[in-house]
Scaffold this motif. Sequence first.
Motif, PDB file in Angstrom:
ATOM      1  N   ALA A   1      45.636  30.487  44.414  1.00  0.00           N
ATOM      2  CA  ALA A   1      45.999  31.874  44.747  1.00  0.00           C
ATOM      3  C   ALA A   1      44.808  32.599  45.393  1.00  0.00           C
ATOM      4  O   ALA A   1      44.977  33.332  46.378  1.00  0.00           O
ATOM      5  CB  ALA A   1      46.452  32.606  43.492  1.00  0.00           C
ATOM      6  N   HIS A   2      43.591  32.383  44.869  1.00  0.00           N
ATOM      7  CA  HIS A   2      42.409  33.002  45.488  1.00  0.00           C
ATOM      8  C   HIS A   2      42.268  32.548  46.943  1.00  0.00           C
ATOM      9  O   HIS A   2      41.917  33.326  47.821  1.00  0.00           O
ATOM     10  CB  HIS A   2      41.139  32.588  44.738  1.00  0.00           C
ATOM     11  CG  HIS A   2      40.746  33.501  43.603  1.00  0.00           C
ATOM     12  ND1 HIS A   2      40.523  34.858  43.773  1.00  0.00           N
ATOM     13  CD2 HIS A   2      40.487  33.249  42.296  1.00  0.00           C
ATOM     14  CE1 HIS A   2      40.159  35.386  42.606  1.00  0.00           C
ATOM     15  NE2 HIS A   2      40.141  34.442  41.692  1.00  0.00           N
ATOM     16  N   LEU A   3      42.555  31.273  47.187  1.00  0.00           N
ATOM     17  CA  LEU A   3      42.385  30.733  48.547  1.00  0.00           C
ATOM     18  C   LEU A   3      43.450  31.230  49.511  1.00  0.00           C
ATOM     19  O   LEU A   3      43.184  31.420  50.697  1.00  0.00           O
ATOM     20  CB  LEU A   3      42.437  29.199  48.524  1.00  0.00           C
ATOM     21  CG  LEU A   3      41.227  28.477  47.951  1.00  0.00           C
ATOM     22  CD1 LEU A   3      41.461  26.965  47.985  1.00  0.00           C
ATOM     23  CD2 LEU A   3      39.965  28.818  48.737  1.00  0.00           C
ATOM     24  N   LEU A   4      44.668  31.443  48.998  1.00  0.00           N
ATOM     25  CA  LEU A   4      45.768  31.858  49.884  1.00  0.00           C
ATOM     26  C   LEU A   4      45.755  33.371  50.151  1.00  0.00           C
ATOM     27  O   LEU A   4      46.293  33.825  51.164  1.00  0.00           O
ATOM     28  CB  LEU A   4      47.125  31.476  49.274  1.00  0.00           C
ATOM     29  CG  LEU A   4      47.389  29.975  49.070  1.00  0.00           C
ATOM     30  CD1 LEU A   4      48.789  29.764  48.471  1.00  0.00           C
ATOM     31  CD2 LEU A   4      47.294  29.214  50.400  1.00  0.00           C
TER      32      LEU A   4
ATOM     33  N   LEU B   1      35.086  29.107  47.275  1.00  0.00           N
ATOM     34  CA  LEU B   1      35.486  29.919  46.127  1.00  0.00           C
ATOM     35  C   LEU B   1      34.250  30.224  45.292  1.00  0.00           C
ATOM     36  O   LEU B   1      33.582  29.295  44.809  1.00  0.00           O
ATOM     37  CB  LEU B   1      36.528  29.181  45.286  1.00  0.00           C
ATOM     38  CG  LEU B   1      36.961  30.004  44.072  1.00  0.00           C
ATOM     39  CD1 LEU B   1      37.912  31.113  44.506  1.00  0.00           C
ATOM     40  CD2 LEU B   1      37.614  29.139  43.026  1.00  0.00           C
ATOM     41  N   ILE B   2      33.933  31.502  45.160  1.00  0.00           N
ATOM     42  CA  ILE B   2      32.753  31.894  44.380  1.00  0.00           C
ATOM     43  C   ILE B   2      33.181  32.962  43.369  1.00  0.00           C
ATOM     44  O   ILE B   2      33.359  34.118  43.704  1.00  0.00           O
ATOM     45  CB  ILE B   2      31.583  32.381  45.291  1.00  0.00           C
ATOM     46  CG1 ILE B   2      32.082  33.262  46.443  1.00  0.00           C
ATOM     47  CG2 ILE B   2      30.794  31.217  45.829  1.00  0.00           C
ATOM     48  CD1 ILE B   2      30.955  33.815  47.341  1.00  0.00           C
ATOM     49  N   SER B   3      33.355  32.518  42.120  1.00  0.00           N
ATOM     50  CA  SER B   3      33.814  33.471  41.100  1.00  0.00           C
ATOM     51  C   SER B   3      32.975  33.311  39.843  1.00  0.00           C
ATOM     52  O   SER B   3      31.947  32.633  39.843  1.00  0.00           O
ATOM     53  CB  SER B   3      35.297  33.237  40.813  1.00  0.00           C
ATOM     54  OG  SER B   3      35.462  32.064  40.060  1.00  0.00           O
ATOM     55  N   GLY B   4      33.465  33.942  38.750  1.00  0.00           N
ATOM     56  CA  GLY B   4      32.726  33.854  37.493  1.00  0.00           C
ATOM     57  C   GLY B   4      32.880  32.487  36.838  1.00  0.00           C
ATOM     58  O   GLY B   4      32.042  32.061  36.055  1.00  0.00           O
TER      59      GLY B   4
ATOM     60  N   SER C   1      36.432  33.539  48.916  1.00  0.00           N
ATOM     61  CA  SER C   1      37.177  34.353  47.951  1.00  0.00           C
ATOM     62  C   SER C   1      36.633  34.183  46.545  1.00  0.00           C
ATOM     63  O   SER C   1      35.701  33.421  46.311  1.00  0.00           O
ATOM     64  CB  SER C   1      38.660  34.011  48.016  1.00  0.00           C
ATOM     65  OG  SER C   1      38.835  32.668  47.661  1.00  0.00           O
ATOM     66  N   GLY C   2      37.219  34.928  45.588  1.00  0.00           N
ATOM     67  CA  GLY C   2      36.696  34.967  44.221  1.00  0.00           C
ATOM     68  C   GLY C   2      35.818  36.209  44.070  1.00  0.00           C
ATOM     69  O   GLY C   2      35.375  36.796  45.069  1.00  0.00           O
TER      70      GLY C   2
END
Length: 338
Positions: free
Chosen positions: A114-117, A134-137, A266-267
């Motif tokens: 979902a983050h990527l789309l 993707l860079i998130s927590g 994203s993220g």
Amino acid sequence: MLVLGIETSCDETGLAIYDSKKGLIADEVFSQIDIHKEYGGVVPELASRDHADRILPLLKKILRDSGKGLDDIDLIAYTAGPGLKGCLLVGSTFARSLAYIIDKPIISINHIEAHLLAPIMEYSDLSFPFFGLLISGGHTMIVDAKDIGMYEIMGETLDDAVGEAFDKTAKLIGLDYPGGPLIEKLAKEGNGGSYKFPRPILNQPNCDFSFSGLKTHIMLTWKSSGKTDQVRKDIALELQNAVCDCLVGKLKRAHQEKGYSSIVISGGVSANQFIRNKIDNFADSINVKAFYPTKKFCTDNGAMIAYAGYKKYEAGQIYDLQGEVKPRWPLDELNELI
Ligand code: KG4
Ligand code: ZN
């Protein structure tokens, strides 16, 4: 077609309605930051209880905002993983109950997909294939996004995620949770070159990352410093510089391997403007376009789940975990489901 999206994987309760003709028609996020702040990180039990409290009022609100009733919903999409088990179960149980009541199909969504789309919802000139950063927590990875549901992880972190490096550094130097936005703010007043932090495994011939050594190095720097406000600012800036060098270095490698002309970043950490600028400079230099979600869609939200639900449905990838949730759900396992 109207898709209801439900996100409860971590510390944001997000609900949204995506209309396949009009786009997003309602979107609400409740962030639990204030609940977890005093513990310096997310407390899973508190997080799941709060999702259970918020989810119904948020559903009522988005229905009111959009002027729609439950019966207007054609498809329910919810995050089935990865994430905190208790939190995922709240969303899953809620989604299943609703689907039963209104007798409509349900679709289990992978949060990372979902983050990527999400940026495709916002940029009409973005199409497959592309690189996903993707860079998130909880995650840091470079993905070869070949098509909906077809992903190859080119590299990922061997230990801490980028967001974790930000959050742990912030905690160490006495900032609140989540540390990312506060580090970004402090770094604006940092003096470049005050410290030189390591760029772990940057020179290894792969697309992997490692950030735990960076954290240890920062801890030693902080302990032997005067622990002043200026030291905080300098550390914040040099942390960002080190992270950016690693991200850009590995994106360069990915690009040498596949040569795609688009990168989706994203993220939660993709909200960071300093990082965006560095990636933009790199992307410009190799004639690649970088796409970022609008800042409110960088962190967790229901809109990206609703949109992913629509895209998966449209692609015929209707997958229902039947009440099971997947706290660990590697993106490349989705290939087996299509
Ligand atoms: O995607 P997200 O909401 O949750 C996960 O799925 O992990 O990301 C949260 C992470 C936290 O580590 C937070 O500190 C970081 O994103 N973050 C930032 C910024 N805004 C949020 N990191 C750096 N700079 C920011 N502006
Ligand atoms: Zn997330």
